[in-house]
Design a protein around this motif. Structure first.
Motif, short mmCIF file in Angstrom:
data_model
loop_
_atom_site.label_atom_id
_atom_site.label_comp_id
_atom_site.label_asym_id
_atom_site.label_seq_id
_atom_site.Cartn_x
_atom_site.Cartn_y
_atom_site.Cartn_z
N LEU A 1 -14.32 -7.54 7.60
CA LEU A 1 -14.28 -8.81 5.69
C LEU A 1 -12.35 -7.80 5.18
O LEU A 1 -11.83 -9.17 5.37
CB LEU A 1 -14.79 -7.54 4.54
CG LEU A 1 -16.07 -7.92 4.69
CD1 LEU A 1 -17.17 -6.96 3.33
CD2 LEU A 1 -16.90 -9.70 4.40
N MET A 2 -11.95 -6.47 6.02
CA MET A 2 -10.23 -6.82 5.64
C MET A 2 -9.83 -7.77 6.35
O MET A 2 -8.56 -7.63 6.10
CB MET A 2 -10.38 -5.32 6.00
CG MET A 2 -10.84 -4.25 4.28
SD MET A 2 -9.30 -3.97 3.65
CE MET A 2 -7.37 -4.00 4.23
N LEU A 3 -10.02 -7.93 7.66
CA LEU A 3 -9.31 -8.52 8.53
C LEU A 3 -9.74 -10.18 8.30
O LEU A 3 -8.59 -11.36 8.67
CB LEU A 3 -10.36 -8.36 10.16
CG LEU A 3 -9.48 -6.96 10.61
CD1 LEU A 3 -10.35 -6.85 12.11
CD2 LEU A 3 -8.23 -7.42 10.53
N LEU A 4 -10.41 -10.37 7.52
CA LEU A 4 -11.12 -11.74 7.21
C LEU A 4 -9.56 -12.16 5.79
O LEU A 4 -9.83 -13.24 5.39
CB LEU A 4 -12.21 -11.45 6.46
CG LEU A 4 -13.47 -11.99 8.18
CD1 LEU A 4 -15.03 -11.76 7.74
CD2 LEU A 4 -13.08 -13.33 8.83
N GLY A 5 -9.50 -11.75 5.66
CA GLY A 5 -8.45 -11.40 4.01
C GLY A 5 -8.88 -11.05 2.44
O GLY A 5 -8.45 -11.02 1.24
N LEU A 6 -10.16 -10.65 2.85
CA LEU A 6 -10.88 -10.12 1.67
C LEU A 6 -10.30 -9.14 0.53
O LEU A 6 -10.06 -8.42 1.85
CB LEU A 6 -12.23 -9.85 1.82
CG LEU A 6 -12.91 -9.92 0.52
CD1 LEU A 6 -13.59 -11.55 1.08
CD2 LEU A 6 -14.86 -9.50 1.20
N PRO A 7 -9.82 -9.28 -0.29
CA PRO A 7 -9.02 -7.35 -1.17
C PRO A 7 -9.86 -6.90 -0.92
O PRO A 7 -11.22 -6.14 -0.40
CB PRO A 7 -9.47 -8.82 -2.09
CG PRO A 7 -9.32 -10.04 -2.55
CD PRO A 7 -10.32 -10.11 -1.52
N PRO B 1 3.62 -3.78 5.74
CA PRO B 1 3.20 -5.03 4.93
C PRO B 1 1.47 -4.01 5.85
O PRO B 1 1.90 -3.59 7.43
CB PRO B 1 3.31 -6.16 6.48
CG PRO B 1 4.38 -5.15 6.93
CD PRO B 1 5.12 -4.33 6.14
N PRO B 2 0.08 -4.68 6.10
CA PRO B 2 -0.23 -5.95 5.04
C PRO B 2 -0.55 -6.14 3.92
O PRO B 2 -0.31 -6.74 3.11
CB PRO B 2 -1.21 -6.46 6.13
CG PRO B 2 -1.67 -5.05 6.43
CD PRO B 2 -0.77 -3.88 6.98
N LEU B 3 -0.42 -4.70 3.31
CA LEU B 3 -0.56 -4.63 2.16
C LEU B 3 0.21 -4.08 1.10
O LEU B 3 -0.38 -3.04 0.13
CB LEU B 3 -1.87 -3.04 2.00
CG LEU B 3 -3.13 -4.63 1.97
CD1 LEU B 3 -4.33 -3.76 2.19
CD2 LEU B 3 -2.97 -5.90 1.14
N GLY B 4 1.52 -3.45 1.42
CA GLY B 4 1.89 -2.38 1.07
C GLY B 4 2.98 -3.23 -0.74
O GLY B 4 4.27 -4.22 0.15
N MET B 5 2.51 -2.77 -1.54
CA MET B 5 3.01 -3.42 -2.75
C MET B 5 3.78 -3.38 -3.11
O MET B 5 4.54 -4.58 -3.98
CB MET B 5 2.02 -2.64 -4.13
CG MET B 5 0.78 -2.77 -4.18
SD MET B 5 0.57 -4.93 -4.62
CE MET B 5 1.21 -5.15 -5.51
#
Length: 468
Positions: free
Chosen positions: A11-17, A412-416
């Protein structure tokens, strides 16, 4: 276990939060196995946020937002310019010192990057610094926010690991100083290599004024201690000293004394037992309101409402992640996945120093993909039993985990922090990432020192505990 972890990764790889990926993976596991009643999902999610320490989250977020709208960030910046702006790479040094001061009030890297970062990047670019250097030093200094107390990640970790949040706050002081010195040395090195000078004229008057403000702030706890030694009660001593300080600030019109007092009040109040870390968050809000409404009179009803709405939005997202992570972490435990992972790690090594190396690598990777709060909630149930079994102090490990996850915020990919600064500096994420890479050197140097020299973290908490 494969359904739970595999579903989450897919689900993470599919781009879900992240939060939705954890909830959906948990539901998928429950439906597939039928071993857990559906109502447990709601119960565990509610239980995840039914915690007194979590009350600190909205208050620390609100305090950071109030500091921003009260104009305190500008005062901190001007104070830092007077103190270190004359050094080589002046505004780079200002950037770091400003972050040290502001981190003592906000407790989050994102508030630091969005608040002071906006002022600092613009000023540095106006003085001819490259966008890459400006963004890099701002990103690195923002990691100080959750290390120097107060700290939202410490609140979450303390709740999950059942350790003293106050001790975690104290444990962050010396590591924060080490990180500051390493970053300032990096700025000096880059400035010397590029033959940069200072960005403010050296002035004994301005330096003396800034030093005086520091002396005034440091005199507060010293005078209070001397009065108590003379037989005055703690409450009376603090009250008298605070009144004198307020009068001195009003008469001399100091630029940043009241802002500098915020971390002193928070840490001092917790050390004296006046309030818990959760109540300290409320004290930070009260202090920010006092500065904005009474001392500086820079807040308006409109800005106050905006800060409140921003706080509600941020708090909702943080607590939603906590609820999602709590059910996911609970299922990791009841499905024996956490135990299997623990056994696998212990089967690989029984040496605590080798374990810390492996843990650093694991947390760094996780920090690049998963939000800080979610990562703490997931990893603590897995790693803490090993930490305790190998005789590692959980406070020491809390600093290691938090610093690793702060470094993860820069990737990246989630570094705020990465995305916030890319937006502030109007750079692409790719250019922002490349700008940050050189600053990983001092951050990793600090991480190695904090990991393998436990006394850097544990000296101050032990000293305070011994003095009680």
């Amino acid at each position: 276990m494969g359904i739970l972890i595999g579903g989450f990764l897919v689900l993470m790889l599919l781009g879900l939060p992240v939060a939705l990926a954890m909830i959906c993976a948990s539901l998928l596991y429950i439906l597939a196995t039928g071993s857990v009643p559906n109502v447990i999902v709601a119960q565990r999610m509610i239980a995840g946020v039914e915690s007194f320490p979590l009350l600190a989250v909205p208050f620390f977020i609100l305090a950071g937002n109030l500091m921003n709208i009260a104009g305190i960030t500008g005062r901190i910046y001007n104070f830092a310019v007077a103190l270190v702006g004359w050094m080589r790479g002046g505004l780079g040094q200002v950037n770091i010192i400003g972050s040290v001061i502001f981190s003592g009030m906000s407790g989050t890297a994102i508030a630091d990057a969005a608040g002071l970062g906006t002022i600092e990047i613009k000023a540095m670019r106006d003085h001819g610094y490259s966008a890459e250097f400006s963004v890099g030093v701002t990103a690195a200094s923002a990691t100080l926010g959750p290390i120097i107390p107060p700290s939202l990640p410490f609140v979450i970790y303390g709740m999950m690991a059942n350790v003293s949040i106050g001790s975690l706050f104290l444990g962050g002081v010396v590591p924060g100083i080490v990180m500051t010195l390493l970053m300032m040395a990096t700025v000096a090195f880059i400035a010397r290599r590029n033959n940069w000078g200072g960005d403010a004229l050296f002035s004994w008057k301005k330096l003396g004024s800034a030093s005086t403000e520091i002396a005034v702030v440091l005199a507060f706890p010293l005078v209070t201690w001397l009065l108590t030694r003379a037989g005055v009660s703690v409450n009376t001593a603090v009250g008298c000293t605070l009144v004198v300080l307020l009068l001195a600030d009003w008469y001399f019109d100091f630029s940043a004394v009241m802002a500098l007092m915020a971390p002193v009040i928070l840490i001092g109040g917790m050390t004296l037992g006046w309030f818990t870390p959760t109540e300290a968050a409320m004290a930070a809000v009260i202090w920010a309101l006092f500065l904005g409404l009474v001392r500086y009179r820079s807040m308006t009803l409109k800005t106050l409402v905006r800060a409140t709405v921003d706080t509600i939005e941020t708090t909702a997202s943080v607590l939603f992640i906590v609820t999602a992570a709590s059910i996911f972490a609970w299922l990791l435990t009841v499905s024996q996945a956490a135990q299997l992972m623990t056994d696998a790690i212990l089967g690989f090594t029984q040496n605590k120093w080798m374990f810390l190396l492996l843990a650093n690598v694991l947390i760094l990777v996780v920090g690049c993909f998963i939000d800080t709060i979610a990562a703490i909630t997931i990893l603590v149930p897995i790693l803490l039993p090993i930490v305790l079994k190998l005789g590692i102090d959980p406070i020491h490990f809390g600093l290691i985990m938090t610093l690793n996850l702060m470094i993860g915020l820069l990737h990246p990919p989630l570094g705020m922090v990465l995305f916030v600064l890319a937006r502030v500096a109007r750079l692409s994420v790719e250019r922002t990432t490349m700008a940050i890479l050189p600053w990983l050197v001092p951050l990793f140097a600090a991480l190695i020192a904090i990991t393998y020299i436990p006394e850097i973290t544990l000296w101050l908490p032990r000293l305070v505990a011994a003095g009680k």
